[in-house]
Design an enzyme around this catalytic site. Structure first.
Site, short mmCIF file in Angstrom:
data_model
loop_
_atom_site.label_atom_id
_atom_site.label_comp_id
_atom_site.label_asym_id
_atom_site.label_seq_id
_atom_site.Cartn_x
_atom_site.Cartn_y
_atom_site.Cartn_z
N CYS A 32 2.11 -1.82 11.49
CA CYS A 32 2.00 -1.62 12.93
C CYS A 32 1.37 -0.25 13.16
O CYS A 32 1.29 0.57 12.24
CB CYS A 32 3.37 -1.68 13.60
SG CYS A 32 4.20 -3.27 13.48
N GLY A 58 -2.40 -3.97 13.27
CA GLY A 58 -1.63 -5.06 13.84
C GLY A 58 -2.41 -5.79 14.91
O GLY A 58 -2.83 -5.18 15.89
N ASN A 133 6.66 1.93 13.58
CA ASN A 133 5.90 1.44 12.44
C ASN A 133 6.77 1.58 11.21
O ASN A 133 7.22 2.67 10.88
CB ASN A 133 4.60 2.23 12.26
CG ASN A 133 3.90 1.91 10.95
OD1 ASN A 133 3.99 0.79 10.45
ND2 ASN A 133 3.20 2.88 10.39
N GLY A 134 7.01 0.47 10.52
CA GLY A 134 7.82 0.51 9.31
C GLY A 134 8.80 -0.64 9.28
O GLY A 134 8.63 -1.65 9.97
N TYR A 273 -5.25 -0.07 1.28
CA TYR A 273 -5.60 -1.12 2.24
C TYR A 273 -5.40 -0.75 3.70
O TYR A 273 -6.27 -1.00 4.52
CB TYR A 273 -4.79 -2.38 1.92
CG TYR A 273 -5.08 -3.54 2.84
CD1 TYR A 273 -6.18 -4.36 2.63
CD2 TYR A 273 -4.25 -3.81 3.93
CE1 TYR A 273 -6.45 -5.42 3.47
CE2 TYR A 273 -4.52 -4.88 4.79
CZ TYR A 273 -5.61 -5.68 4.55
OH TYR A 273 -5.88 -6.72 5.37
#
Length: 501
Positions: A32, A58, A133-134, A273
């Site tokens: 995210c 995302g 995020n996570g 990535y």
């Protein structure tokens, strides 16, 4: 007490099945992205631009919450940022000088509107919006305990746990309540939160997930990556430190470090990535690191070929590095179609088998009659790799060798990367020769773990003190995995599977 107004209408139909959204599932799926700005008159518009730059993190949903000094305003939608927030009328419904935003790929919770962030709650101290995020590795455990205590959960995402922990805290100041909540959670997080008076950023104690600080017109900005600062012309100030909680309000900046210091373990997949190539992560250019992965791969496993061909787009920088190190010409032997809809419905198996050709097409002039090396960032299930190898042979390639610019993925992730369980990972269940045979390549090789570390400037991996979270390759998980040690949990935490509107 603040008032809350907002809209949560969906922009399209709910995604039918995972395969409709993600093809055959043979990719690393983004985490995210978070963004926040304090004190700028164009806060919502700037947040929308920042989220647009973070779209790669995302693509399932996006949301913005703003505060105008009196009320909070929310716009949350399924779909891409540009589908909603490029419209002036939507931005007009987000007044105020302060805003937080989020782009989502779900790793916990369904792809339904109730899970779209930022989440918002009314607390006794006022409104509280949060974007995450996570992934919390004790989120389910905490959730069950909170429900037993009487909490009423409105989503199936682990982020909501933080809201309830703050609400349950008996501390006096809001920031003390927030820090108490952070001490209760485990796992990986980069959090951006907004209250009536404050913008707050927080990063997990190991720094697994990234978070940076920027400045625009004297106003502080928090973002997942530096590319979000670049798109709005903001100045990069520094990375938020692992375990740091930073607070912005009308009085200035307040910094808290509530956790004992420990060696950081940022996620290596940001370089492999997730991050955009033009971002700077941990002081390193993502593009240059990826080129370094390719160069190291050429040193470790080169064979005699005619051209180096990237699997677009994530394989391109590594292929450039491989070509430069090996002296073999770089060619765009595969052309990616950037206009394929992510929710295209593939109604039959025969049509589904052609899905890879919707995204990738062979450039016959560059590969026909030649020995080629394909460079990709990673290998998950191997299904896409198999189709691409076959595509190259059908286009006339004489030999097809495959190289991966990361080590074999042999373990699942619990920190925000949606990888299959171990049984779904090709490298976890097959030998190198078996994998080569499955994808149909003439040879197959992965970047070594030590080579991966060398490419980011380390002498190699120190087992006693690894510099990165590399558990997908090594099984060395840097935090407690509380939920995984409990009795097997259901995939979704709510019994009601809500529709998308």
């Amino acid at each position: 007490m603040s008032n809350f107004s907002g809209s949560t209408a969906a922009t399209g139909e709910r995604d039918q099945r995972d395969i409709d959204l993600h093809g055959d599932g043979d990719t690393l799926r983004e985490e995210c992205g978070v963004f926040g700005i304090y004190g700028h008159p164009d806060a919502a518009a700037i947040t929308a631009l920042g989220l647009h730059a973070l779209q790669h993190r995302g693509q399932e949903a996006a949301g913005i919450v703003s505060f105008d000094g009196h009320r909070f305003h929310s716009e949350r939608r399924l779909g891409l940022v540009g589908d909603t927030f490029s419209r002036g009328d939507v931005i007009a419904r987000l007044p105020g000088d302060n805003a937080v935003g989020h782009v989502r790929y779900s790793t916990t919770g369904e792809t339904i509107l109730r899970n779209v962030q930022p989440l918002f709650a009314e607390l006794n101290a006022g409104g509280f919006a949060i974007a995450h995020n996570g992934n919390l590795t004790n989120g389910l455990t905490l959730r069950r305990e909170l429900v037993r205590q009487g909490a009423m959960m409105q989503s199936t995402t682990d982020t909501e746990v933080v809201l309830h922990l703050v609400a349950h805290s008996k501390r006096g100041r809001f920031i003390e309540r927030y820090i108490e909540a952070l001490r209760a959670i485990e796992g990986a997080y980069a959090l951006v939160a907004l209250t009536n008076k404050k913008l707050i950023g927080a990063r997990d104690p190991l720094g697994i997930r990234p978070l940076v600080l920027g400045e625009l017109d004297g106003c502080p900005i928090l973002a997942s990556e530096t590319c979000a600062l670049d798109i709005i012309g903001a100045k990069y100030v520094r990375d938020i430190e692992p375990g740091e909680v930073i607070v912005f309000d009308e009085k200035g900046t307040e910094i808290h470090k509530p956790f004992p210091p420990q060696p950081p373990r940022p996620c290596i997949f940001e370089y492999i990535y997730f991050a955009r190539p033009d971002s700077i992560v941990g002081g390193r250019s993502v593009y240059e690191v990826r080129k370094g992965f390719g160069a190291q791969l050429a040193r470790e496993s080169h064979v005699d070929v005619d051209v180096v061909v990237p699997v677009p787009d994530s394989g391109v920088p590594a292929a450039v590095g491989y070509s430069q190190e090996s002296g073999v010409p770089f060619e765009l032997g595969i052309i990616r179609n950037h206009y394929v809809g992510r929710t295209f419905i593939q109604p039959t198996q025969s049509v589904r088998e052609l899905g890879v050709r919707m995204k990738h097409a062979p450039n016959r002039a560059a590969i026909e009659g030649k020995r080629i090396i394909l460079i990709d960032d990673s290998l998950v299930r191997g299904t896409t790799s198999k189709k691409i190898v076959r595509m190259m042979r059908d286009a006339g390639a004489k030999e097809v060798h495959f190289r991966l610019a990361s080590p074999p993925i042999i373990n699942p992730d619990y920190y925000g990367i949606d990888l299959p369980d171990r049984g779904g990972l090709l490298a976890a269940t097959h030998t190198l020769e078996q994998m080569r045979d499955i994808i149909g390549a003439d040879s197959l090789a992965f970047l070594s773990i030590d080579g991966m570390y060398r490419a980011v400037g380390e002498p190699g991996r120190d087992p006693a003190n690894p510099k990165f979270s590399d558990h997908c390759f090594t099984g060395d998980y840097p935090t407690h995995l509380t939920d995984q040690t409990q009795v097997e949990q259901p995939q979704h935490q709510l019994s009601l599977l809500a529709e998308a509107s």
